[in-house]
Design a protein around this motif. Structure first.
Motif, PDB file in Angstrom:
ATOM      1  N   ASN A  62       0.823  -1.210   0.000  1.00  0.00           N
ATOM      2  CA  ASN A  62       0.000   0.000   0.000  1.00  0.00           C
ATOM      3  C   ASN A  62       0.860   1.263   0.000  1.00  0.00           C
ATOM      4  O   ASN A  62       0.516   2.253  -0.663  1.00  0.00           O
ATOM      5  N   ASN A  63       1.974   1.230   0.735  1.00  0.00           N
ATOM      6  CA  ASN A  63       2.866   2.389   0.770  1.00  0.00           C
ATOM      7  C   ASN A  63       3.491   2.654  -0.591  1.00  0.00           C
ATOM      8  O   ASN A  63       3.682   3.811  -0.990  1.00  0.00           O
ATOM      9  N   PHE A  64       3.822   1.583  -1.308  1.00  0.00           N
ATOM     10  CA  PHE A  64       4.338   1.727  -2.667  1.00  0.00           C
ATOM     11  C   PHE A  64       3.311   2.433  -3.547  1.00  0.00           C
ATOM     12  O   PHE A  64       3.664   3.316  -4.344  1.00  0.00           O
ATOM     13  N   GLU A  65       2.054   2.023  -3.432  1.00  0.00           N
ATOM     14  CA  GLU A  65       1.014   2.620  -4.269  1.00  0.00           C
ATOM     15  C   GLU A  65       0.936   4.130  -4.041  1.00  0.00           C
ATOM     16  O   GLU A  65       0.860   4.916  -4.991  1.00  0.00           O
ATOM     17  N   VAL A  66       0.946   4.548  -2.785  1.00  0.00           N
ATOM     18  CA  VAL A  66       0.878   5.973  -2.466  1.00  0.00           C
ATOM     19  C   VAL A  66       2.088   6.711  -3.028  1.00  0.00           C
ATOM     20  O   VAL A  66       1.967   7.774  -3.656  1.00  0.00           O
ATOM     21  N   PRO A  81       2.906  16.106 -19.530  1.00  0.00           N
ATOM     22  CA  PRO A  81       3.339  15.267 -20.651  1.00  0.00           C
ATOM     23  C   PRO A  81       2.242  15.080 -21.694  1.00  0.00           C
ATOM     24  O   PRO A  81       1.051  15.196 -21.396  1.00  0.00           O
ATOM     25  N   ALA A  82       2.643  14.785 -22.885  1.00  0.00           N
ATOM     26  CA  ALA A  82       1.700  14.545 -23.984  1.00  0.00           C
ATOM     27  C   ALA A  82       2.073  13.253 -24.687  1.00  0.00           C
ATOM     28  O   ALA A  82       3.167  12.707 -24.514  1.00  0.00           O
ATOM     29  N   ALA A  83       1.151  12.754 -25.493  1.00  0.00           N
ATOM     30  CA  ALA A  83       1.367  11.589 -26.356  1.00  0.00           C
ATOM     31  C   ALA A  83       1.885  10.392 -25.566  1.00  0.00           C
ATOM     32  O   ALA A  83       1.309  10.010 -24.563  1.00  0.00           O
ATOM     33  N   SER A  84       2.991   9.792 -26.014  1.00  0.00           N
ATOM     34  CA  SER A  84       3.473   8.552 -25.413  1.00  0.00           C
ATOM     35  C   SER A  84       3.882   8.741 -23.957  1.00  0.00           C
ATOM     36  O   SER A  84       3.723   7.825 -23.135  1.00  0.00           O
ATOM     37  N   ASP A  85       4.405   9.908 -23.608  1.00  0.00           N
ATOM     38  CA  ASP A  85       4.758  10.171 -22.212  1.00  0.00           C
ATOM     39  C   ASP A  85       3.528  10.122 -21.311  1.00  0.00           C
ATOM     40  O   ASP A  85       3.559   9.547 -20.235  1.00  0.00           O
ATOM     41  N   LEU A  86       2.452  10.722 -21.761  1.00  0.00           N
ATOM     42  CA  LEU A  86       1.221  10.729 -20.989  1.00  0.00           C
ATOM     43  C   LEU A  86       0.672   9.317 -20.856  1.00  0.00           C
ATOM     44  O   LEU A  86       0.195   8.922 -19.792  1.00  0.00           O
ATOM     45  N   ARG A  87       0.744   8.542 -21.943  1.00  0.00           N
ATOM     46  CA  ARG A  87       0.265   7.167 -21.873  1.00  0.00           C
ATOM     47  C   ARG A  87       1.041   6.359 -20.840  1.00  0.00           C
ATOM     48  O   ARG A  87       0.473   5.523 -20.140  1.00  0.00           O
ATOM     49  N   LEU A  88       2.346   6.590 -20.761  1.00  0.00           N
ATOM     50  CA  LEU A  88       3.151   5.862 -19.793  1.00  0.00           C
ATOM     51  C   LEU A  88       2.706   6.183 -18.367  1.00  0.00           C
ATOM     52  O   LEU A  88       2.500   5.296 -17.550  1.00  0.00           O
ATOM     53  N   VAL A  89       2.555   7.465 -18.078  1.00  0.00           N
ATOM     54  CA  VAL A  89       2.161   7.859 -16.725  1.00  0.00           C
ATOM     55  C   VAL A  89       0.788   7.292 -16.378  1.00  0.00           C
ATOM     56  O   VAL A  89       0.577   6.757 -15.281  1.00  0.00           O
ATOM     57  N   LEU A  90      -0.136   7.395 -17.316  1.00  0.00           N
ATOM     58  CA  LEU A  90      -1.486   6.870 -17.069  1.00  0.00           C
ATOM     59  C   LEU A  90      -1.461   5.349 -16.901  1.00  0.00           C
ATOM     60  O   LEU A  90      -2.182   4.803 -16.053  1.00  0.00           O
ATOM     61  N   SER A  91      -0.638   4.669 -17.678  1.00  0.00           N
ATOM     62  CA  SER A  91      -0.548   3.214 -17.581  1.00  0.00           C
ATOM     63  C   SER A  91       0.016   2.784 -16.230  1.00  0.00           C
ATOM     64  O   SER A  91      -0.441   1.808 -15.634  1.00  0.00           O
ATOM     65  N   VAL A  92       1.012   3.516 -15.753  1.00  0.00           N
ATOM     66  CA  VAL A  92       1.581   3.205 -14.443  1.00  0.00           C
ATOM     67  C   VAL A  92       0.538   3.428 -13.353  1.00  0.00           C
ATOM     68  O   VAL A  92       0.381   2.600 -12.439  1.00  0.00           O
ATOM     69  N   LEU A  93      -0.198   4.538 -13.445  1.00  0.00           N
ATOM     70  CA  LEU A  93      -1.237   4.818 -12.448  1.00  0.00           C
ATOM     71  C   LEU A  93      -2.298   3.722 -12.423  1.00  0.00           C
ATOM     72  O   LEU A  93      -2.778   3.325 -11.360  1.00  0.00           O
ATOM     73  N   LYS A  94      -2.669   3.221 -13.595  1.00  0.00           N
ATOM     74  CA  LYS A  94      -3.649   2.146 -13.657  1.00  0.00           C
ATOM     75  C   LYS A  94      -3.054   0.849 -13.114  1.00  0.00           C
ATOM     76  O   LYS A  94      -3.708   0.110 -12.379  1.00  0.00           O
ATOM     77  N   ALA A  95      -1.815   0.567 -13.483  1.00  0.00           N
ATOM     78  CA  ALA A  95      -1.187  -0.697 -13.099  1.00  0.00           C
ATOM     79  C   ALA A  95      -0.975  -0.794 -11.592  1.00  0.00           C
ATOM     80  O   ALA A  95      -1.136  -1.877 -11.010  1.00  0.00           O
ATOM     81  N   ILE A  96      -0.621   0.299 -10.941  1.00  0.00           N
ATOM     82  CA  ILE A  96      -0.388   0.221  -9.497  1.00  0.00           C
ATOM     83  C   ILE A  96      -1.676  -0.108  -8.757  1.00  0.00           C
ATOM     84  O   ILE A  96      -1.644  -0.759  -7.698  1.00  0.00           O
ATOM     85  N   ASN A  97      -2.803   0.311  -9.299  1.00  0.00           N
ATOM     86  CA  ASN A  97      -4.075  -0.055  -8.672  1.00  0.00           C
ATOM     87  C   ASN A  97      -4.295  -1.570  -8.756  1.00  0.00           C
ATOM     88  O   ASN A  97      -4.726  -2.201  -7.777  1.00  0.00           O
ATOM     89  N   ASP A  98      -3.972  -2.154  -9.918  1.00  0.00           N
ATOM     90  CA  ASP A  98      -4.109  -3.606 -10.058  1.00  0.00           C
ATOM     91  C   ASP A  98      -3.140  -4.340  -9.139  1.00  0.00           C
ATOM     92  O   ASP A  98      -3.512  -5.342  -8.506  1.00  0.00           O
ATOM     93  N   VAL A  99      -1.907  -3.859  -9.056  1.00  0.00           N
ATOM     94  CA  VAL A  99      -0.918  -4.520  -8.203  1.00  0.00           C
ATOM     95  C   VAL A  99      -1.321  -4.425  -6.735  1.00  0.00           C
ATOM     96  O   VAL A  99      -1.172  -5.387  -5.965  1.00  0.00           O
ATOM     97  N   GLU A 100      -1.865  -3.281  -6.339  1.00  0.00           N
ATOM     98  CA  GLU A 100      -2.314  -3.125  -4.947  1.00  0.00           C
ATOM     99  C   GLU A 100      -3.423  -4.105  -4.627  1.00  0.00           C
ATOM    100  O   GLU A 100      -3.455  -4.708  -3.551  1.00  0.00           O
ATOM    101  N   ARG A 101      -4.331  -4.300  -5.575  1.00  0.00           N
ATOM    102  CA  ARG A 101      -5.422  -5.252  -5.370  1.00  0.00           C
ATOM    103  C   ARG A 101      -4.882  -6.680  -5.290  1.00  0.00           C
ATOM    104  O   ARG A 101      -5.397  -7.512  -4.532  1.00  0.00           O
ATOM    105  N   ILE A 102      -3.832  -6.988  -6.043  1.00  0.00           N
ATOM    106  CA  ILE A 102      -3.218  -8.310  -5.960  1.00  0.00           C
ATOM    107  C   ILE A 102      -2.648  -8.533  -4.560  1.00  0.00           C
ATOM    108  O   ILE A 102      -2.770  -9.628  -3.990  1.00  0.00           O
TER     109      ILE A 102
END
Length: 241
Positions: A62-66, A81-102
C-alpha cells in the motif's frame, strides 16, 4: 532496469523521472508477487506464521502505491506530458491499482488459513487443485509484468488469453466443492474456504489481464478495455500511425 524498453523510449528531457515510475512499479509488483507466493505456500502447507507475515506486510504494498501515485501526479503537474509520455504515466497509475489489489488478494488467501479451525484441513485433492490453479495464476502475473516492462503488445495479448484457463479452473473447483458440500455437510466450512481462495486467485488473473490491457494501450495508443479477443488481435496487429 535491464532489457527494458522504457529507458530512452520517451522524451529525453525527463526520461529518468518516467523510468523511475516504472522501476517503482516493478518493485511494487515484485513485492506483491512474493506476497502471493508466500500466501499460497502458507495455505498449502498450513504455515500460520508465514500467513501472518503476509498479512502484516500488506502495508508495504500500500505504501508503494501511495509513493508511485504521488510521483506520477507530480510528473503530470510539473511536466504536463503529452502523447506517449502521458500514456506511460497513465498506464503506471492504472497498473499500481491492479498490483495493490493483488496484494490485498494475497492477504485474503493468508487470512483464509488464519481463520481455519484447528485440525479442519482441506482434503489433499482440494489442495492439489488449488495449487495447480495458483501456479497458473502466478505464472500469468509474472509474464504480464514482463510484457509491460518490455511494452510488448503481442506477448501481452498472449498472456491475456491465459485468463480463460484460469476461469475454467475456478469453475471446476467451485463445482467440485459444491458436490462435496451436497454429499457431506461436514465439508461445508472447508469447501467455502477453498472457494474463497479460488475466487481470490481468479481475481488475481483478472488483474493480470488488466495489466496486459494497459500494455497494449501503452504500445498501441488505444484503450482496449471491454474489447473481445478478436478485436484485441486487430489492435495489436495494426501498426501505429
Amino acid at each position: 532496469m535491464p532489457n527494458s524498453k522504457i529507458g530512452g523510449h520517451y522524451s529525453q528531457a525527463y526520461d529518468e523521472e518516467l523510468q523511475q515510475a516504472v522501476v517503482r512499479l516493478l518493485q511494487m509488483a515484485a513485492l506483491a508477487q512474493q506476497q502471493l507466493d508466500d500466501a499460497m505456500a502458507a495455505f498449502i502447507g498450513a504455515d500460520t506464521e508465514l500467513a501472518q507475515q503476509v498479512k502484516d506486510f500488506d502495508r508495504k504494498v500500500n505504501n508503494f502505491e501511495v509513493d508511485i501515485s504521488e510521483h506520477c501526479l507530480d510528473i503530470l503537474a510539473r511536466r504536463q506530458p503529452a502523447a506517449s509520455d502521458l500514456r506511460l504515466v497513465l498506464s503506471v497509475l492504472k497498473a499500481i491499482n491492479d498490483v495493490e489489489r493483488i496484494g490485498d488478494l494475497a492477504k485474503r488467501i493468508a487470512k483464509a488459513l488464519l481463520k481455519e479451525e484447528q485440525g479442519n484441513r482441506p482434503q489433499q485433492s482440494q489442495l492439489d487443485e488449488i495449487a495447480v490453479m495458483g501456479q497458473k495464476v502466478r505464472l500469468m502475473l509474472q509474464r504480464a509484468l514482463a510484457a509491460f516492462e518490455q511494452i510488448d503488445a503481442e506477448n501481452a495479448l498472449a498472456v491475456l488469453r491465459e485468463d480463460k484457463a484460469i476461469d475454467d479452473d475456478y469453475a471446476r473447483i467451485m463445482q467440485h466443492n459444491l458436490s462435496m458440500m451436497m454429499n457431506d455437510a461436514r465439508q461445508i466450512a472447508i469447501s467455502l474456504q477453498i472457494s474463497n481462495v479460488a475466487k481470490a486467485l481468479e481475481r488475481v488473473g483478472d488483474h493480470a489481464r488488466n495489466i496486459c490491457e494497459h500494455t497494449i494501450f501503452l504500445s498501441k495508443g488505444r484503450n482496449v478495455a471491454h474489447l473481445s479477443d478478436a478485436e484485441l488481435q486487430q489492435v495489436v496487429d495494426k501498426k501505429r500511425d
